[in-house]
Scaffold this motif. Structure first.
Motif, PDB file in Angstrom:
ATOM      1  N   GLN A   1       0.850  -1.176   0.000  1.00 25.28           N
ATOM      2  CA  GLN A   1       0.000   0.000   0.000  1.00 25.28           C
ATOM      3  C   GLN A   1       0.887   1.228   0.000  1.00 25.28           C
ATOM      4  N   ILE A   2       0.273   2.391  -0.198  1.00 26.57           N
ATOM      5  CA  ILE A   2       1.073   3.625  -0.248  1.00 26.57           C
ATOM      6  C   ILE A   2       1.803   3.845   1.082  1.00 26.57           C
ATOM      7  N   THR A   3       1.165   3.454   2.201  1.00 26.23           N
ATOM      8  CA  THR A   3       1.779   3.703   3.506  1.00 26.23           C
ATOM      9  C   THR A   3       3.098   2.958   3.683  1.00 26.23           C
ATOM     10  N   ASN A   4       3.091   1.639   3.484  1.00 26.95           N
ATOM     11  CA  ASN A   4       4.331   0.894   3.720  1.00 26.95           C
ATOM     12  C   ASN A   4       5.341   1.112   2.598  1.00 26.95           C
ATOM     13  N   SER A   5       4.856   1.410   1.366  1.00 23.26           N
ATOM     14  CA  SER A   5       5.782   1.685   0.267  1.00 23.26           C
ATOM     15  C   SER A   5       6.586   2.954   0.552  1.00 23.26           C
ATOM     16  N   LEU A   6       5.883   4.024   0.974  1.00 28.76           N
ATOM     17  CA  LEU A   6       6.581   5.281   1.243  1.00 28.76           C
ATOM     18  C   LEU A   6       7.494   5.140   2.453  1.00 28.76           C
ATOM     19  N   SER A   7       7.098   4.293   3.412  1.00 26.87           N
ATOM     20  CA  SER A   7       7.911   4.096   4.612  1.00 26.87           C
ATOM     21  C   SER A   7       9.267   3.473   4.262  1.00 26.87           C
ATOM     22  N   ILE A   8       9.241   2.398   3.463  1.00 23.16           N
ATOM     23  CA  ILE A   8      10.510   1.748   3.116  1.00 23.16           C
ATOM     24  C   ILE A   8      11.305   2.621   2.151  1.00 23.16           C
ATOM     25  N   LEU A   9      10.591   3.413   1.327  1.00 26.89           N
ATOM     26  CA  LEU A   9      11.256   4.334   0.405  1.00 26.89           C
ATOM     27  C   LEU A   9      12.032   5.410   1.181  1.00 26.89           C
ATOM     28  N   HIS A  10      11.518   5.809   2.342  1.00 24.52           N
ATOM     29  CA  HIS A  10      12.209   6.807   3.167  1.00 24.52           C
ATOM     30  C   HIS A  10      13.566   6.260   3.611  1.00 24.52           C
ATOM     31  N   ARG A  11      13.557   4.995   4.017  1.00 24.93           N
ATOM     32  CA  ARG A  11      14.780   4.331   4.440  1.00 24.93           C
ATOM     33  C   ARG A  11      15.754   4.173   3.264  1.00 24.93           C
ATOM     34  N   MET A  12      15.213   3.701   2.120  1.00 29.48           N
ATOM     35  CA  MET A  12      16.082   3.470   0.961  1.00 29.48           C
ATOM     36  C   MET A  12      16.701   4.773   0.468  1.00 29.48           C
ATOM     37  N   THR A  13      15.905   5.856   0.420  1.00 32.50           N
ATOM     38  CA  THR A  13      16.475   7.133  -0.025  1.00 32.50           C
ATOM     39  C   THR A  13      17.487   7.644   0.995  1.00 32.50           C
ATOM     40  N   GLY A  14      17.257   7.361   2.285  1.00 34.50           N
ATOM     41  CA  GLY A  14      18.217   7.768   3.313  1.00 34.50           C
ATOM     42  C   GLY A  14      19.564   7.103   3.110  1.00 34.50           C
ATOM     43  N   VAL A  15      19.547   5.792   2.843  1.00 34.26           N
ATOM     44  CA  VAL A  15      20.795   5.065   2.597  1.00 34.26           C
ATOM     45  C   VAL A  15      21.449   5.569   1.306  1.00 34.26           C
ATOM     46  N   ALA A  16      20.634   5.766   0.251  1.00 34.73           N
ATOM     47  CA  ALA A  16      21.165   6.244  -1.028  1.00 34.73           C
ATOM     48  C   ALA A  16      21.790   7.628  -0.872  1.00 34.73           C
ATOM     49  N   LEU A  17      21.146   8.494  -0.096  1.00 35.06           N
ATOM     50  CA  LEU A  17      21.671   9.847   0.105  1.00 35.06           C
ATOM     51  C   LEU A  17      22.997   9.818   0.856  1.00 35.06           C
ATOM     52  N   SER A  18      23.111   8.901   1.820  1.00 32.49           N
ATOM     53  CA  SER A  18      24.368   8.780   2.566  1.00 32.49           C
ATOM     54  C   SER A  18      25.514   8.482   1.609  1.00 32.49           C
ATOM     55  N   VAL A  19      25.263   7.578   0.644  1.00 30.72           N
ATOM     56  CA  VAL A  19      26.294   7.248  -0.341  1.00 30.72           C
ATOM     57  C   VAL A  19      26.477   8.413  -1.312  1.00 30.72           C
ATOM     58  N   GLY A  20      25.374   8.999  -1.774  1.00 30.71           N
ATOM     59  CA  GLY A  20      25.433  10.080  -2.759  1.00 30.71           C
ATOM     60  C   GLY A  20      26.128  11.325  -2.242  1.00 30.71           C
ATOM     61  N   THR A  21      26.083  11.526  -0.925  1.00 29.25           N
ATOM     62  CA  THR A  21      26.730  12.696  -0.337  1.00 29.25           C
ATOM     63  C   THR A  21      28.236  12.670  -0.571  1.00 29.25           C
ATOM     64  N   LEU A  22      28.785  11.460  -0.797  1.00 27.64           N
ATOM     65  CA  LEU A  22      30.225  11.339  -1.086  1.00 27.64           C
ATOM     66  C   LEU A  22      30.600  12.129  -2.337  1.00 27.64           C
ATOM     67  N   LEU A  23      29.679  12.152  -3.328  1.00 29.78           N
ATOM     68  CA  LEU A  23      29.920  12.883  -4.571  1.00 29.78           C
ATOM     69  C   LEU A  23      30.069  14.380  -4.282  1.00 29.78           C
ATOM     70  N   LEU A  24      29.212  14.895  -3.390  1.00 32.52           N
ATOM     71  CA  LEU A  24      29.263  16.314  -3.062  1.00 32.52           C
ATOM     72  C   LEU A  24      30.451  16.646  -2.176  1.00 32.52           C
ATOM     73  N   LEU A  25      30.833  15.701  -1.313  1.00 30.54           N
ATOM     74  CA  LEU A  25      32.019  15.903  -0.482  1.00 30.54           C
ATOM     75  C   LEU A  25      33.256  15.940  -1.372  1.00 30.54           C
ATOM     76  N   TYR A  26      33.283  15.082  -2.397  1.00 28.69           N
ATOM     77  CA  TYR A  26      34.388  15.056  -3.360  1.00 28.69           C
ATOM     78  C   TYR A  26      34.499  16.415  -4.050  1.00 28.69           C
ATOM     79  N   TRP A  27      33.337  16.959  -4.440  1.00 24.98           N
ATOM     80  CA  TRP A  27      33.296  18.259  -5.112  1.00 24.98           C
ATOM     81  C   TRP A  27      33.880  19.349  -4.213  1.00 24.98           C
ATOM     82  N   LEU A  28      33.484  19.343  -2.924  1.00 25.20           N
ATOM     83  CA  LEU A  28      33.936  20.338  -1.953  1.00 25.20           C
ATOM     84  C   LEU A  28      35.440  20.190  -1.679  1.00 25.20           C
ATOM     85  N   ALA A  29      35.882  18.929  -1.490  1.00 26.34           N
ATOM     86  CA  ALA A  29      37.305  18.683  -1.213  1.00 26.34           C
ATOM     87  C   ALA A  29      38.157  19.060  -2.428  1.00 26.34           C
ATOM     88  N   ALA A  30      37.624  18.824  -3.648  1.00 24.91           N
ATOM     89  CA  ALA A  30      38.357  19.179  -4.861  1.00 24.91           C
ATOM     90  C   ALA A  30      38.506  20.693  -4.977  1.00 24.91           C
TER      91      ALA A  30
END
Lengths: 130, 127
Positions: free
Chosen positions: B18-47
């Protein structure tokens, strides 16, 4: 009923005995970093959009301003603290073996601290350099 | 050992999504993805802090088609996690718990994610 330490208040006796342990501090820190990240992330996205195509001098000058630099440092700290809090919960939920769980938790927290430090040092260098 | 049949949480494969549990697990998945994706922005800043040559390389990496694709995915995850995070903060404050309002706020989060992502990319690429 006589308690072994009868001088202590009822509250003093039960404090720390709940199931949450230090869970509230974790929960609260996650909410506070989330709240801080709402304006910080919006500011960062708008800044990045305005910097599309900018060269090194322009980006350095932007990040080197005191207000932008301070906001960037706040963003880096809030992002890595929030990420570490969230990833810890995911690990605790899905990794059931004790040894891999502790290794994963230590790795995530150590990496978050180190990467956050790289971010802060980078911003400080841009501020001092400009 | 007491062998009473205790209620189990629904098994994922037979659970009706249902929309409720789908959005709930999506929140977790996007959180994990963002943690990894933030490395790209940290690379940009460090560069940027390293110097013009390193920064030019970072700009080329992020500006390549795979870099842009990652950045596009990162932006969707960011806006989703941001909007759904606000929904969570409202729940924490005690608002929006009825089933109709949970469905409505879920749809609003999906709509806002699409609008914000498109607006950011139009602003970045066109204006």
């Amino acid at each position: 009923m006589t308690a072994p330490n009868g001088m202590r208040t009822m509250l003093g006796r039960v404090r720390g005995l709940g199931s949450a342990k230090s869970g509230f501090a974790h929960w609260w820190a996650q909410r506070m970093t989330a709240l801080a990240l709402v304006p910080l992330v919006l500011w960062f996205v708008i800044s990045i959009i305005s910097l599309v195509g900018a060269d090194h001098a322009a980006v350095s000058a932007w990040a080197g301003q005191p207000v932008c630099g301070a906001l960037l440092i706040a963003l880096v700290i809030a992002v890595f603290h929030h990420a570490q809090l969230g990833l810890s919960v995911v690990i605790e939920d899905y990794v059931h073996e004790e040894a891999p769980k502790i290794v994963a938790l230590v790795l995530v927290r150590g990496l978050a601290g180190l990467l956050g430090l790289i971010g802060v040092v980078s911003v400080l260098k841009l501020m001092v350099g400009s | 050992m007491d062998a009473r049949k205790r209620p189990l949480s629904p098994h994922l494969q037979i659970y009706r999504w249902q929309i409720t549990n789908s959005l709930s697990i999506l929140h977790r998945m996007t959180g994990v993805a963002l943690s990894v994706g933030t490395l790209l922005l940290l690379y940009w800043l460090a560069a940027a802090a390293t110097g013009p040559a390193a920064f030019a390389t970072a700009q080329a990496v992020i500006g390549s088609w795979i870099g842009r694709l990652l950045l596009f995915g990162w932006s969707i995850a960011l806006f989703y996690h941001l909007c759904n995070g606000l929904r969570h903060l409202a729940w924490d404050a005690g608002y929006g718990f009825s089933l109709p309002s949970v469905t409505k706020s879920g749809m609003a989060v999906l709509g806002a994610t699409a609008v914000l992502t498109l607006a950011a990319w139009i602003a970045g690429l066109v204006i």
